[in-house]
Motif scaffolding. Sequence first.
Motif, PDB file in Angstrom:
ATOM      1  N   GLU A  54       0.830  -1.209   0.000  1.00 46.60           N
ATOM      2  CA  GLU A  54       0.000   0.000   0.000  1.00 46.60           C
ATOM      3  C   GLU A  54       0.861   1.254   0.000  1.00 46.60           C
ATOM      4  OE1 GLU A  54      -1.694   3.524   1.399  1.00 46.60           O
ATOM      5  OE2 GLU A  54      -0.429   2.321   2.745  1.00 46.60           O
ATOM      6  N   ARG A  55       1.935   1.250   0.791  1.00 43.86           N
ATOM      7  CA  ARG A  55       2.804   2.422   0.861  1.00 43.86           C
ATOM      8  C   ARG A  55       3.530   2.652  -0.463  1.00 43.86           C
ATOM      9  NH1 ARG A  55       5.612   1.671   6.900  1.00 43.86           N
ATOM     10  NH2 ARG A  55       3.703   2.108   8.104  1.00 43.86           N
ATOM     11  N   ALA A  56       4.003   1.577  -1.071  1.00 46.60           N
ATOM     12  CA  ALA A  56       4.698   1.704  -2.354  1.00 46.60           C
ATOM     13  C   ALA A  56       3.740   2.214  -3.430  1.00 46.60           C
ATOM     14  CB  ALA A  56       5.304   0.363  -2.763  1.00 46.60           C
ATOM     15  N   LYS A  57       2.502   1.731  -3.414  1.00 44.87           N
ATOM     16  CA  LYS A  57       1.504   2.192  -4.378  1.00 44.87           C
ATOM     17  C   LYS A  57       1.190   3.670  -4.157  1.00 44.87           C
ATOM     18  CE  LYS A  57      -0.879  -2.145  -5.449  1.00 44.87           C
ATOM     19  NZ  LYS A  57      -2.154  -2.906  -5.323  1.00 44.87           N
ATOM     20  N   ARG A  58       1.193   4.088  -2.903  1.00 46.12           N
ATOM     21  CA  ARG A  58       0.944   5.490  -2.593  1.00 46.12           C
ATOM     22  C   ARG A  58       2.019   6.376  -3.209  1.00 46.12           C
ATOM     23  NH1 ARG A  58       1.403   7.006   3.502  1.00 46.12           N
ATOM     24  NH2 ARG A  58       0.565   4.891   3.637  1.00 46.12           N
ATOM     25  N   LEU A  59       3.279   5.916  -3.112  1.00 51.68           N
ATOM     26  CA  LEU A  59       4.373   6.671  -3.730  1.00 51.68           C
ATOM     27  C   LEU A  59       4.266   6.640  -5.250  1.00 51.68           C
ATOM     28  CD1 LEU A  59       7.488   5.706  -1.574  1.00 51.68           C
ATOM     29  CD2 LEU A  59       6.362   7.932  -1.705  1.00 51.68           C
ATOM     30  N   ALA A  60       3.959   5.477  -5.814  1.00 51.62           N
ATOM     31  CA  ALA A  60       3.831   5.372  -7.265  1.00 51.62           C
ATOM     32  C   ALA A  60       2.756   6.320  -7.777  1.00 51.62           C
ATOM     33  CB  ALA A  60       3.513   3.934  -7.671  1.00 51.62           C
ATOM     34  N   GLU A  61       1.664   6.429  -7.040  1.00 53.41           N
ATOM     35  CA  GLU A  61       0.590   7.352  -7.418  1.00 53.41           C
ATOM     36  C   GLU A  61       1.092   8.795  -7.399  1.00 53.41           C
ATOM     37  OE1 GLU A  61      -3.202   8.967  -8.306  1.00 53.41           O
ATOM     38  OE2 GLU A  61      -2.325   6.973  -8.583  1.00 53.41           O
ATOM     39  N   ARG A  62       1.918   9.114  -6.423  1.00 51.06           N
ATOM     40  CA  ARG A  62       2.469  10.461  -6.307  1.00 51.06           C
ATOM     41  C   ARG A  62       3.296  10.826  -7.536  1.00 51.06           C
ATOM     42  NH1 ARG A  62       5.841  11.553  -0.945  1.00 51.06           N
ATOM     43  NH2 ARG A  62       3.769  11.036  -0.123  1.00 51.06           N
ATOM     44  N   PHE A  63       4.013   9.845  -8.076  1.00 50.96           N
ATOM     45  CA  PHE A  63       4.902  10.107  -9.213  1.00 50.96           C
ATOM     46  C   PHE A  63       4.211   9.894 -10.569  1.00 50.96           C
ATOM     47  CE2 PHE A  63       7.932   9.170  -5.811  1.00 50.96           C
ATOM     48  CZ  PHE A  63       8.813  10.237  -5.958  1.00 50.96           C
ATOM     49  N   SER A  64       2.954   9.498 -10.548  1.00 51.31           N
ATOM     50  CA  SER A  64       2.299   9.106 -11.802  1.00 51.31           C
ATOM     51  C   SER A  64       1.329  10.141 -12.342  1.00 51.31           C
ATOM     52  CB  SER A  64       1.541   7.791 -11.606  1.00 51.31           C
ATOM     53  OG  SER A  64       0.434   7.992 -10.732  1.00 51.31           O
ATOM     54  N   LYS A  65       1.227  11.279 -11.694  1.00 50.49           N
ATOM     55  CA  LYS A  65       0.212  12.265 -12.087  1.00 50.49           C
ATOM     56  C   LYS A  65       0.683  13.097 -13.273  1.00 50.49           C
ATOM     57  CE  LYS A  65      -1.627  12.401  -7.417  1.00 50.49           C
ATOM     58  NZ  LYS A  65      -1.780  13.181  -6.165  1.00 50.49           N
ATOM     59  N   GLY A  66       0.859  12.412 -14.399  1.00 51.11           N
ATOM     60  CA  GLY A  66       1.279  13.097 -15.619  1.00 51.11           C
ATOM     61  C   GLY A  66       2.780  13.226 -15.688  1.00 51.11           C
ATOM     62  N   ASP A  67       3.301  13.307 -16.894  1.00 48.74           N
ATOM     63  CA  ASP A  67       4.751  13.400 -17.088  1.00 48.74           C
ATOM     64  C   ASP A  67       5.236  14.833 -17.005  1.00 48.74           C
ATOM     65  OD1 ASP A  67       7.244  12.303 -17.519  1.00 48.74           O
ATOM     66  OD2 ASP A  67       7.141  12.600 -19.680  1.00 48.74           O
ATOM     67  N   PHE A  68       4.335  15.790 -17.246  1.00 45.95           N
ATOM     68  CA  PHE A  68       4.635  17.210 -17.091  1.00 45.95           C
ATOM     69  C   PHE A  68       5.907  17.625 -17.814  1.00 45.95           C
ATOM     70  CE2 PHE A  68       1.851  16.355 -13.543  1.00 45.95           C
ATOM     71  CZ  PHE A  68       0.997  17.457 -13.548  1.00 45.95           C
ATOM     72  N   GLY A  69       6.163  17.017 -18.940  1.00 48.09           N
ATOM     73  CA  GLY A  69       7.330  17.455 -19.708  1.00 48.09           C
ATOM     74  C   GLY A  69       8.659  17.073 -19.097  1.00 48.09           C
ATOM     75  N   PHE A  70       8.705  15.986 -18.338  1.00 52.38           N
ATOM     76  CA  PHE A  70       9.958  15.562 -17.726  1.00 52.38           C
ATOM     77  C   PHE A  70      10.847  14.935 -18.795  1.00 52.38           C
ATOM     78  CE2 PHE A  70       9.611  15.169 -12.887  1.00 52.38           C
ATOM     79  CZ  PHE A  70       8.874  16.341 -12.824  1.00 52.38           C
ATOM     80  N   LYS A  71      11.326  15.738 -19.698  1.00 53.62           N
ATOM     81  CA  LYS A  71      12.177  15.258 -20.775  1.00 53.62           C
ATOM     82  C   LYS A  71      13.596  15.752 -20.559  1.00 53.62           C
ATOM     83  CE  LYS A  71       8.375  13.804 -22.722  1.00 53.62           C
ATOM     84  NZ  LYS A  71       7.988  12.399 -22.647  1.00 53.62           N
ATOM     85  N   GLU A  72      14.542  15.013 -21.091  1.00 54.71           N
ATOM     86  CA  GLU A  72      15.929  15.455 -21.028  1.00 54.71           C
ATOM     87  C   GLU A  72      16.100  16.724 -21.852  1.00 54.71           C
ATOM     88  OE1 GLU A  72      18.892  12.736 -22.160  1.00 54.71           O
ATOM     89  OE2 GLU A  72      18.772  11.538 -20.338  1.00 54.71           O
ATOM     90  N   ASN A  73      16.827  17.666 -21.311  1.00 50.47           N
ATOM     91  CA  ASN A  73      17.153  18.885 -22.029  1.00 50.47           C
ATOM     92  C   ASN A  73      18.607  19.203 -21.721  1.00 50.47           C
ATOM     93  OD1 ASN A  73      17.365  21.461 -23.156  1.00 50.47           O
ATOM     94  ND2 ASN A  73      15.227  21.937 -22.697  1.00 50.47           N
TER      95      ASN A  73
END
Length: 398
Positions: A54-73
């Motif tokens: 449950e705790r790991a899923k909670r963290l995964a949910e935190r990081f999964s709310k869209g990619d928001f342009g997290f691309k290499e630049n």
Amino acid sequence: MECTISLEGLSTSQYGQLKYACAFVDETITGIDIDGDILRITHSSPLGNAVIEERAKRLAERFSKGDFGFKENILFEHRVDVPHHEDIIAELVEKKIIKVLEPGMFIFREPFSSLMRFMDDSFVAKIARRFEGLKEEHYPAVIHADTLNKTNHFTSFPEHIHFLTHLREDLDVIEGFSQTIREIGGWKQDAPLDLNASMPKPKFTMNPSTCYHCYEGLQDEVLEGDGITVTAISKCHRFESRNHTDFGRLLDFSMREIIFVGKPDYVKENRLKAIEYLKELAAEWDVDSWMEIANDPFFTNDFQVKASFQRNQEMKYELRLSVPYLDKSIAASSVNFHSNTFGNAFNIKFGKRSAVTGCVGFGIERWVFAFLAQYGLDETRWPAAFREQYADWQKKQF
């Protein structure tokens, strides 16, 4: 025990952040692996698999709310076919150049210790002193909790904090503590001590970042001119759980910073100069490196909002050095823009407006680790410019 969760729907660019954060799910975790889109956690928690999952899923949910342009630049690259590809940590330990006290905490001996001083002196001479009006300051390794609170560190990076406290000023408490330790034959981790009753709430913590003391020192001041530039080196401390087993993640480390405080144009222009100076140094020392847009590993529910804002506004750049034997890289320097966050927090003004701030950070141990990972301990294989500068520096010592 082992639990697994699916990472389907989570961008692969977030895998590293998630793996890092999962180390703080439970103190009994012994392994965290990502295989494809499956996260696997090994642990011995009495809470059982369901709670860890449950705790790991909670963290995964935190990081999964869209990619928001997290691309290499990538801002710049200086790629080099370096000669060393062996495990430098194992080599340094075998030759007793470093002594591992526990994960993330080392004793450094020659030549590592000399390379640390040489590199720090070089960062000052080759980069810091190129900024007009540079002032040098010296900071303690301890910071007041009230000061740290103003930086929002307690809410952004709570997992990092090392709290400091002491025995209460109470003769019975002090003598009782000493007597208990004597009776059990010395300090033991599971000693029968009521530390909650024996120690007051912490007033201080170990300082996690050099620049915080700079802002504390300027609190309630009105700056003259366009701004000021300060450099300082201090010991910094961050608890990173089992991540301390990763290359370069130290519990206790040395951070040289160049800090800009003043008008927006002053800070932004000096920040751009710092990027160019770092680019020049990477080429001069011929280190396999590149600079890219980055974000801090915020440990908060609004991680995506904060991290995407940092990236979209290009508030943080990292100079990354490759670690050949691991086929990965490590952030050795960062160039940051904080806008007026710390100017507001510490009431630092120029005229009637809040000052803006920025800084350039150098992780001294990381620079040495990465350089040796690329070039090894044989000085004849080091880049000519680096080898010559180090030899000249050594002649001036002692």
